[in-house]
Design an enzyme around this catalytic site. Structure first.
Site, PDB file in Angstrom:
ATOM      1  CG  ASN A  45     -45.324 -50.621   0.972  1.00 20.18           C
ATOM      2  OD1 ASN A  45     -45.845 -51.332   0.119  1.00 20.18           O
ATOM      3  ND2 ASN A  45     -44.030 -50.331   0.984  1.00 20.18           N
ATOM      4  CE  LYS A  47     -42.311 -52.919   2.758  1.00 16.40           C
ATOM      5  NZ  LYS A  47     -41.025 -52.919   3.426  1.00 16.40           N
ATOM      6  CG  HIS A 132     -40.263 -48.774  -0.772  1.00 15.25           C
ATOM      7  ND1 HIS A 132     -39.333 -49.730  -0.453  1.00 15.25           N
ATOM      8  CD2 HIS A 132     -41.027 -48.587   0.325  1.00 15.25           C
ATOM      9  CE1 HIS A 132     -39.537 -50.108   0.815  1.00 15.25           C
ATOM     10  NE2 HIS A 132     -40.560 -49.437   1.299  1.00 15.25           N
ATOM     11  CD  GLU A 134     -38.838 -53.225   0.581  1.00 12.19           C
ATOM     12  OE1 GLU A 134     -39.929 -53.370  -0.006  1.00 12.19           O
ATOM     13  OE2 GLU A 134     -38.745 -53.226   1.832  1.00 12.19           O
ATOM     14  CD  GLU A 204     -40.670 -46.227   3.996  1.00  9.12           C
ATOM     15  OE1 GLU A 204     -41.602 -46.611   4.708  1.00  9.12           O
ATOM     16  OE2 GLU A 204     -40.315 -46.802   2.957  1.00  9.12           O
ATOM     17  N   GLY A 210     -38.142 -53.171   8.004  1.00  2.46           N
ATOM     18  CA  GLY A 210     -38.292 -54.603   8.205  1.00  2.46           C
ATOM     19  C   GLY A 210     -37.236 -55.208   9.124  1.00  2.46           C
ATOM     20  CB  SER A 249     -39.083 -51.242  12.423  1.00  2.24           C
ATOM     21  OG  SER A 249     -38.394 -52.171  11.605  1.00  2.24           O
TER      22      SER A 249
HETATM   23  P1  PGA Z   1     -41.623 -51.889   7.693  1.00  3.33           P
HETATM   24  O1  PGA Z   1     -41.645 -51.300   6.197  1.00  3.33           O
HETATM   25  O2  PGA Z   1     -42.703 -51.138   8.449  1.00  3.33           O
HETATM   26  O3  PGA Z   1     -41.933 -53.335   7.559  1.00  3.33           O
HETATM   27  O4  PGA Z   1     -40.271 -51.635   8.250  1.00  3.33           O
HETATM   28  C1  PGA Z   1     -41.897 -49.953   5.925  1.00  3.33           C
HETATM   29  C2  PGA Z   1     -41.823 -49.712   4.435  1.00  3.33           C
HETATM   30  O5  PGA Z   1     -40.925 -50.271   3.796  1.00  3.33           O
HETATM   31  O6  PGA Z   1     -42.632 -48.957   3.855  1.00  3.33           O
END
Ligand code: PGA
Length: 287
Positions: A45, A47, A132, A134, A204, A210, A249
């Protein structure tokens, strides 16, 4: 999407495994249900990162490494909308799937700034990430919106990668099981069995996205198994075939341990998907 899962069943992996205690039918059933019919997937992803030029470079770097990793793993990349057309073209013949990171809840019309599932699918995109954290957190996506987006995705033959996961406060209060149950019940339970058979889920935990903090492999397994149990309440044995990815992460250093778990079928990768060597390192976790 190939469905070859090279992970050994837990009862075989366990020391002193109790194969004798299981009758043959049970072993066959478990093996077929869990290990033949579930794809292994690593999805990146991206983003809101990379310009279209940088995105093409990144994609080419991934293609170049494809031959070096286990052919048992399916890759998906989800670049920003602006890159999709070009990356779909480049993906032809590589076996790498392309996904969008979102789609509109409506089919068409006066929705300034939105992109419909039809527009996305018409580019040759196969997947769409929905729900997601976010999007839930910054853009107010609710189960109501997500039901509409899921309907649009399926109507246009896009395979949804539906994300669920609790935030830190919910985890600390021990509410993580209830949170994911609600996210699953309010959206996934509205699917038809046929739609459900195509769904990919990504667990997640928001506190791991992140942040550099990962769920332990045991925490991931615990909640993945729980999600599968909830899915089975509605869809029965079909839940054994649902791909459930871990995200948050995920790095080359921790992927192998997490992916080795019985109910973890791969990962949805954010930050580490932006570097070819890291993305490859994560896929190598299956070797
Ligand atoms: P990350 O994000 O691997 O940077 O923690 C995962 C995601 O949000 O899909």
């Amino acid at each position: 999407m190939q469905k070859v899962n090279t992970k050994l069943p837990a009862f075989v992996r366990q020391e002193g495994g109790s194969m004798e205690q299981k009758n043959l039918d049970q072993i066959i059933r478990e093996t077929v249900a869990r290990y033949m019919n579930r794809s292994l997937i690593v999805a990146g992803n991206w983003k809101m990162n990379t310009t279209p030029v940088e995105g093409v470079e990144l994609f080419k770097g991934i293609v170049a490494k494809k031959g070096e990793v286990c052919s048992c793993v399916n890759f998906i990349v989800a670049p920003p909308f602006t890159h999709l057309s070009e990356i779909v073209k480049l993906s032809r013949g590589t076996g790498i799937g392309v996904g969008a990171q979102n789609c509109a809840a409506e089919a068409k019309g006066a929705y300034t700034g939105e992109l419909s599932a039809e527009m996305i699918a018409s580019l040759g995109v196969e997947y769409v990430i929905l729900g997601h954290s976010e999007r839930r957190q910054y853009y107010g996506e609710t189960s109501e919106t997500l039901n509409k987006k899921m309907a649009q995705a399926y109507a246009n033959n896009l395979t949804p990668i539906y994300c669920v996961g609790e935030n830190l406060e919910e985890r600390e209060a021990g509410k993580h099981f209830d949170v994911v149950r609600q996210q699953v019940e309010e959206v996934v339970f509205n699917l038809t069995p046929e739609q459900f058979s195509k769904l990919i889920i990504a667990y997640e935990p928001v506190w791991a996205i992140g942040t550099g903090k990962t769920a332990t492999a045991d925490q991931a397994q615990e909640i993945h198994a729980y999600i599968r149990k909830v899915l089975a309440e509605k869809f029965g044995d079909a839940a054994n075939e649902t791909v459930i990815l871990y995200g948050g992460s995920c790095k080359p250093a921790n992927a192998a341990e997490i992916f080795a778990k019985e109910d973890v079928d791969g990962g949805l990768i954010g930050g580490a998907a932006l570097k070819v060597s890291d993305f490859k390192g994560i896929i190598d976790a299956f070797n």
